[in-house]
Design an enzyme around this catalytic site. Structure first.
Site, PDB file in Angstrom:
ATOM      1  CD  GLU A   1      -2.978  -0.859  -0.051  1.00 44.79           C
ATOM      2  OE1 GLU A   1      -3.038   0.257  -0.609  1.00 44.79           O
ATOM      3  OE2 GLU A   1      -3.632  -1.842  -0.433  1.00 44.79           O
TER       4      GLU A   1
ATOM      5  CB  CYS B   1     -14.825   2.622 -13.000  1.00 43.95           C
ATOM      6  SG  CYS B   1     -15.853   4.088 -12.847  1.00 43.95           S
TER       7      CYS B   1
ATOM      8  CB  CYS C   1     -19.837   2.040 -19.332  1.00 41.33           C
ATOM      9  SG  CYS C   1     -19.165   3.593 -18.686  1.00 41.33           S
TER      10      CYS C   1
ATOM     11  CB  CYS D   1     -19.264  -1.488 -15.286  1.00 33.12           C
ATOM     12  SG  CYS D   1     -19.418  -1.043 -13.544  1.00 33.12           S
TER      13      CYS D   1
ATOM     14  CB  CYS E   1     -23.552   3.367 -12.821  1.00 35.04           C
ATOM     15  SG  CYS E   1     -22.490   4.774 -13.195  1.00 35.04           S
TER      16      CYS E   1
END
Length: 483
Positions: free
Chosen positions: A68, A224, A231, A234, A240
């Site tokens: 991270e 995204c 799209c 997705c 959405c």
């Protein structure tokens, strides 16, 4: 289910219907669709493999933590090799705590944002010396006790490593949530950030929080995306609001084209004006952008322009190979603790001779003797862009005869071969500087095929007259002698 209803209830009160998840059934459906997609499509990344297979909670958290920190402001493709080398060298917190900052900087070199590696090593030392080698077990304690661990990193470690049901909000998550709920205000504003954290904490799947958070980030990284989002691929497109807004805008434009009345606004739509989560009224909908109207970002400040004179001081080593002088930067600030060629900041508006004088004065401290500005040879300029600084290095070179005694009272310094230079903790910018010098040296030792100097040499042949001597017509037409 009662927890879910309570969380959704909080979101229901936080803004207009367009900007919130008001139905517990929709939240459950979104969780299921996103996790099913993640199980099928997630990328095979070394930190995910390690976190899933490692039974020891501290080693698992350490593996996630390193990933991270490295992934902050850095792409996954760049991080993978650095991560693998890091874990091979320091597989545990204890191993990292024993490392020196010099070793950390050497491995981190080229990854950028060097303070990240420094804080990671400092935090590992703190865990070993003050927390008995045991990582904090909650997001709250991780953020409170470990230097360099913010709210996002703490949430990622706690959810992935310990299964704590806490959300995460990073750049990818911001983009996904803003599009899912049609949030068009400045995504860095406190009102928007607070809303997104509330939403992330309410949406996170209670049984698989780590996977859910990674799925949300994965969706933003691979589907995204900022520009040209996929799209059609997705897994949560039915939830959405940005996609729904695009469809309504297209329908409205079509009706206007055929002279039909505009459709009646949906009761669930956000009202115009006054909503802190909608785009500003001064920035109307751009039909060419589609869902990428969301999120809206504040305009970035232009980077600060900085000019620095730097000199590649070179001597011949004991085996005849060139050696270069490196000096260490201060332990705090930009590029803290890294090694560089002797450098001095330049005031704005200095002419070249003034730049050389400033650099010559600075170099005298390192060479132990006066440096003539006229001896500095201009190589050119090297530009390097930091996140907030547009840095221009005005590069000079200076060959030195004989040995130079380095003053131990100054900042740490050392002579290095080219191989040692590349193995040292030097920034990408300094590698560009050395490359510029080597390129100039190569051009001068091997003139280009079409250069006048080389063409002239071919016409005159080996051992021809000195430059500037006028040839007779007979000599000019005579075939060159063989070498």
């Amino acid at each position: 289910m009662s927890q879910l209803r309570a969380a959704v209830g909080g979101l229901r009160r936080s803004g207009p219907a367009t900007h919130r998840f008001g139905d517990p059934a929709e939240v459950e459906a979104l969780r299921g669709s996103l996790l099913a997609w993640y199980d099928r499509c997630k990328r095979d990344l070394p930190w995910r493999t390690l976190a899933a297979a490692e039974p020891d909670a501290d080693r698992r958290a350490y593996a996630v933590w390193v990933s991270e920190i490295m992934l902050q402001q850095t792409q996954v493709a760049t991080v993978v090799d650095y991560y693998n080398r890091w874990i091979e060298k320091w597989p545990t917190l204890q191993a990292l705590a024993r490392a020196s900052l010099e070793e950390v900087n050497e491995l981190w070199a080229g990854l950028g944002y060097y303070s990240r590696g420094k804080r990671l090593q400092e935090a590992a030392s703190k865990v070993v010396s003050e927390l008995a080698g045991r990582m904090p077990r909650t997001a709250e304690d991780l953020q409170k006790l470990l230097p360099g661990v913010g709210r996002y990193t703490a949430g990622a470690i706690a959810s992935i490593s310990y299964g704590q049901a806490t959300g995460v909000v990073d750049g990818n998550v911001i983009r996904v949530l803003c599009r899912l709920r049609c949030i068009g205000a400045d995504s860095s504003s406190p009102a928007v950030i607070d809303q997104l954290w509330d939403m992330a904490n309410a949406l996170v799947d209670r049984s698989r929080p780590g996977d859910f958070n990674q799925a949300l980030m994965e969706l933003g990284a691979t589907v995204c995306v900022p520009k040209a989002p996929l799209c059609g691929e997705c897994p949560v497109k039915q939830h959405c609001q940005a996609r729904r807004r695009v469809e309504k805008e297209l329908a409205s434009a079509s009706q206007k084209l055929f002279g039909k009345p505009a459709p009646v606004p949906d009761v669930e739509d956000c009202g115009v004006g006054g909503c802190p989560l909608c785009p500003p009224a001064a920035e109307p909908w751009d039909s060419s952008l589609g869902v990428t109207n969301f999120p809206r970002k504040a305009a970035k400040k232009p980077p600060r322009a900085v000019r620095t004179a730097t000199c590649v001081l070179e001597r011949r080593g004991c085996h005849g190979a060139p050696e270069y002088l490196l000096v260490q930067r201060p332990s705090s600030g930009l590029l803290a603790g890294l090694w560089e060629f002797p450098s001095v900041p330049l005031a704005q508006g200095l002419q070249e001779e003034e730049q050389k004088e400033a650099l010559a004065d600075h170099l005298q401290a390192w060479t132990g003797r006066p440096v003539a500005a006229g001896g500095l040879r201009l190589i050119g300029e090297v530009v390097h862009i930091f996140s907030h600084i547009h840095q221009t290095y005005v590069v000079y070179s200076l060959p030195l005869d004989g040995d130079v005694a380095l003053d131990p009272a100054l900042s740490p310094s050392r002579w290095v071969t080219e191989e040692e230079f590349h193995a040292s903790a030097v920034s990408t910018a300094m590698k560009k500087v050395l490359k510029a010098c080597e390129k100039r040296r190569g051009m001068e030792s091997s003139p280009g095929k079409g250069s006048k100097r080389k063409r002239g040499a071919r016409r005159q042949g080996a051992g021809s007259l000195c430059p500037g001597t006028q040839l007779s017509l007979r000599a000019f037409l005579r075939a060159p002698t063989a070498p």
